[in-house]
Design an enzyme around this catalytic site. Structure first.
Site, short mmCIF file in Angstrom:
data_model
loop_
_atom_site.label_atom_id
_atom_site.label_comp_id
_atom_site.label_asym_id
_atom_site.label_seq_id
_atom_site.Cartn_x
_atom_site.Cartn_y
_atom_site.Cartn_z
CG MET A 1 2.95 79.99 70.64
SD MET A 1 4.68 79.72 71.09
CE MET A 1 4.49 79.46 73.06
CB CYS A 2 0.02 83.33 67.25
SG CYS A 2 -0.98 84.18 68.27
#
Ligand SMILES: *[C@@H]1O[C@H](CO)[C@@H](O)[C@H](O)[C@H]1NC(C)=O
Ligand SMILES: *[C@@H]1O[C@H](CO)[C@@H](O)[C@H](O)[C@H]1NC(C)=O
Ligand SMILES: *[C@@H]1O[C@H](CO)[C@@H](O)[C@H](O)[C@H]1NC(C)=O
Ligand SMILES: *[C@@H]1O[C@H](CO)[C@@H](O)[C@H](O)[C@H]1NC(C)=O
Ligand SMILES: *[C@@H]1O[C@H](CO)[C@@H](O)[C@H](O)[C@H]1NC(C)=O
Length: 641
Positions: free
Chosen positions: A1-2
């Site tokens: 996840m970014c």
């Protein structure tokens, strides 16, 4: 996840950094703590400018700092995870792989085919230098968050971001609709001094005629929420993305649905595991349950194996506990959805690695009173106090005694029972049952500091309850029992499995019974189709922002493309039988699967929504409706800070 973000200005007099506040950056960095970078593209002869900001949570391959740029000046930001559809080798980073594919696309059609073929959650921003275009969008279900904000007509700037900051007066953030992907021709927009977005919708098949109308409806709906100077258009040549799942099978057969063919003597009395056993005696039912296990098992496998496991890392927080640290956590109520996920994860997570079961409970009473503060009691506090004492057998004066009973909410009790079942299935596994106790004070504090920004732009009482419950649960800070003693524990797992999607597909909510009673299976089909269609803006964007805030990644096995396609292929009567009592009829196929997997009592637990199971809904909201706008979620405006 970014955390990904892009600001674009067209012919603006203001500096581009003016449009990116420090608090947005701070929220993005929490999502992507492993690397933060920024890149600015200035195309002065065409008078547009783009700022790309990328914040990476390292999950697999080597850390790939974002934004990525290639030799042709294309720029890519990726917040996603590829589980299938495009090959990603064990040591490869999917960001690189997708970017490479994108850069070799030579037409719009190529780009659309690429995104149609990806399986897994994603949100992306892609700057195609050659055509001066910006592409962006979210996957079919909207499993990753992406918001947009358009400034006023004078500044003619806009911003895309995984999370918002304080809302500047006037310009609202909104979720980018997960109804397709978007393209902006920056050159044309700068030249015409207008802002026009081309939308490429998802369709089951590009030749489909029936969906044309739906497209126009969605177009109107989305346009309505955009400022007047922003135009949304469908591409003239009607290019579209191909949905990664098949449409819902709405067949209603005469034979099924009414009463089961065999003889269930105990069905009118107590719902029990034996009832499931009787169903499984039917070969057809058993086959379907087994097929469901197979496809869900694959989905869980991909989600628990797809990450790097550093063999030498030890639990820093609690070194004595175990030599291995957990990589996988499950949002765990002990209900059937989370039990099945935990049981399947157990089949694939290396045996020496613990699995964290995150179980959240909200305290039933204002703690302040017991601390002897002289704060005036409002009616509200008195009510909470009464609730608490009714549930505990006595009003113990001792702080600790009172507390423990106050946290014994329904989900805690089923959670403990669920733990016992899992221990029975696999006694050699370390199951960390993480008891997360949240007081009203802490809830108020964290909501104000963090959670309200993450729930935004959603704003109802229901969003507040669920959002806060998931934030505390996924943070994973609580206590685990070690030889009968409670020890503080913070879950180090970066992957958090959640059961969302099961109720929407398998008729798990009580409103489905209402619907079935009123309009039969046809009505139920309609409701289920509608619910899966709105899950992106009802749940998933919010849950991604909430869980991502801890530098963790939410993974949703029930929304795996293959799982959804399998379930969609079945007529609704194979998935649920709402003529049967609660605890059996809803999510029937999942209950049969659970029984096959060796689960017992949890297989016949009726649905309890997290806001009630964790008791957060009882904590503050006495007379509110779930759909009311939540007054507690009000964000401070910039001037108030
Ligand atoms: C992954 O990303 C790193 C850093 O950008 C890069 O050096 C490496 O070559 C990439 N690996 C693969 C297999 O693409
Ligand atoms: C849309 O379709 C037209 C006509 O087929 C094409 O020329 C154009 O490049 C497409 N793309 C956009 C973004 O309008
Ligand atoms: C159903 O069960 C009852 C009691 O066990 C039995 O008498 C009856 O014959 C059964 N009916 C069918 C259709 O199997
Ligand atoms: C958390 O709540 C449980 C009751 O569910 C209680 O047994 C436990 O002692 C509490 N933990 C702490 C640290 O207060
Ligand atoms: C829908 O379900 C029926 C009944 O099981 C089956 O015959 C039919 O082939 C299914 N349709 C699709 C499109 O899967």
């Amino acid at each position: 996840m970014c955390g990904i973000c892009c600001v674009v200005t067209l012919c603006s007099q203001r500096a581009i950094h003016d449009f990116l506040s420090e608090d947005i950056l701070c929220h993005l960095r929490r999502r992507g703590p492993d690397s933060s970078q920024e890149l600015i593209k200035t195309v002065s002869d065409l008078s547009y400018q783009c700022l790309f900001s990328g914040h990476v949570l390292h999950m697999r391959g080597l850390v790939t700092p974002q934004p990525l740029e290639d030799a042709s000046n294309n720029v890519f930001l990726w917040n996603g995870e590829i589980f299938s559809g495009v090959h990603v080798g064990n040591l490869e980073n999917d960001t690189e792989v997708v970017f490479h594919h994108l850069a070799s696309c030579s037409s719009e059609m190529d780009i659309l085919s690429l995104f149609s073929s990806l399986q897994g959650p994603w949100a992306f921003i892609y700057y195609e230098a050659g055509s001066h275009s910006l592409w962006f969008g979210r996957d079919y279900f909207g499993r990753r968050s992406l918001l947009w904000q358009f400034s006023n007509e004078v500044d003619r700037a806009f911003c895309l971001s995984s999370v918002s900051g304080c809302s500047e007066s006037g310009s609202q953030w909104q979720e980018v609709p997960a109804s397709g992907i978007f393209k902006i021709d920056l050159k044309a927009c700068a030249a015409t001094k207008s802002l026009s977005l081309t939308w490429f919708p998802w369709k089951y098949s590009c030749r489909e005629k029936a969906v044309e109308e739906t497209c126009i409806n969605v177009l109107d709906q989305v346009s309505k929420d955009l400022p007047n100077h922003v135009h949304l258009v469908l591409n003239e040549s009607k290019l579209c993305l191909r949905a990664p799942v098949i449409p819902l099978n709405k067949t209603v057969s005469k034979a099924s649905g009414a009463c089961p063919s065999s003889n269930f003597s105990n069905i009118n009395g107590v719902v029990s595991v034996e009832t499931l056993q009787e169903f499984l005696a039917e070969e057809h039912k058993k086959n379907l349950a087994c097929q469901f296990i197979d496809v869900l098992n694959e989905a869980v496998k991909r989600r628990v194996l797809c990450l790097c496991r550093d063999p030498d890392q030890i639990t820093r927080e609690v070194p004595s506990m175990s030599h291995k640290r957990a990589h996988i956590a499950v949002l765990f109520s002990g209900g059937i959805d989370s039990m099945v996920l935990a049981a399947l994860a157990d089949k694939h997570v290396p045996l020496e690695e613990p699995i964290d079961l995150l179980n959240v409970a909200f305290m039933m009473k204002e703690q302040a009173k017991h601390r002897g503060t002289t704060k005036r009691q409002t009616g509200h506090e008195v009510q909470l106090h009464l609730l608490c004492t009714q549930e505990s057998s006595q009003d113990a004066a001792a702080d600790t005694g009172t507390h423990s009973s106050c946290f014994d909410v329904p989900d805690r009790i089923t959670g403990r029972a669920g733990l016992k079942e899992l221990e029975a299935i696999n006694p050699s596994r370390t199951w960390n049952f993480v008891e997360i106790n949240v007081t009203l004070e802490e809830l108020k504090k964290m909501r104000k500091e963090r959670i309200n920004y993450l729930i935004y732009p959603l704003d109802t009482v229901l969003d507040d309850s669920i959002g806060c419950a998931i934030w505390f649960a996924s943070r994973g800070e609580g206590f685990i029992s070690n030889q009968g003693e409670l020890k503080p524990y913070k879950s180090p797992a970066k992957v958090v499995l959640t059961g969302i999607g099961a109720d929407e597909q398998l008729a798990g909510y009580s409103r489905h019974r209402v619907c079935f009673t009123k309009d039969g299976l046809e009505g139920l089909n309609k409701e289920l189709e509608m619910e899966l269609g709105r899950i992106s803006f009802r749940n998933l964007g919010r849950d991604d922002r909430i869980i991502g805030d801890h530098g963790k990644e939410a993974r949703f096995p029930f929304l795996d493309e293959d799982v959804v396609s399998f379930l969609s292929s079945l007529p609704v009567s194979e998935k649920a039988d709402l003529t049967l009592p609660r605890g059996i009829g809803e999510k029937l196929i999942l209950r049969l699967a659970a029984k096959e997997l060796g689960l017992t009592a949890s297989a016949v637990l009726p649905k309890r929504a997290v806001q009630f199971g964790s008791r957060i809904a009882k904590l503050e909201s006495n007379s509110e409706k779930a759909s009311d706008t939540c007054s507690r979620l009000k964000l401070p405006s910039v001037d108030e800070l």
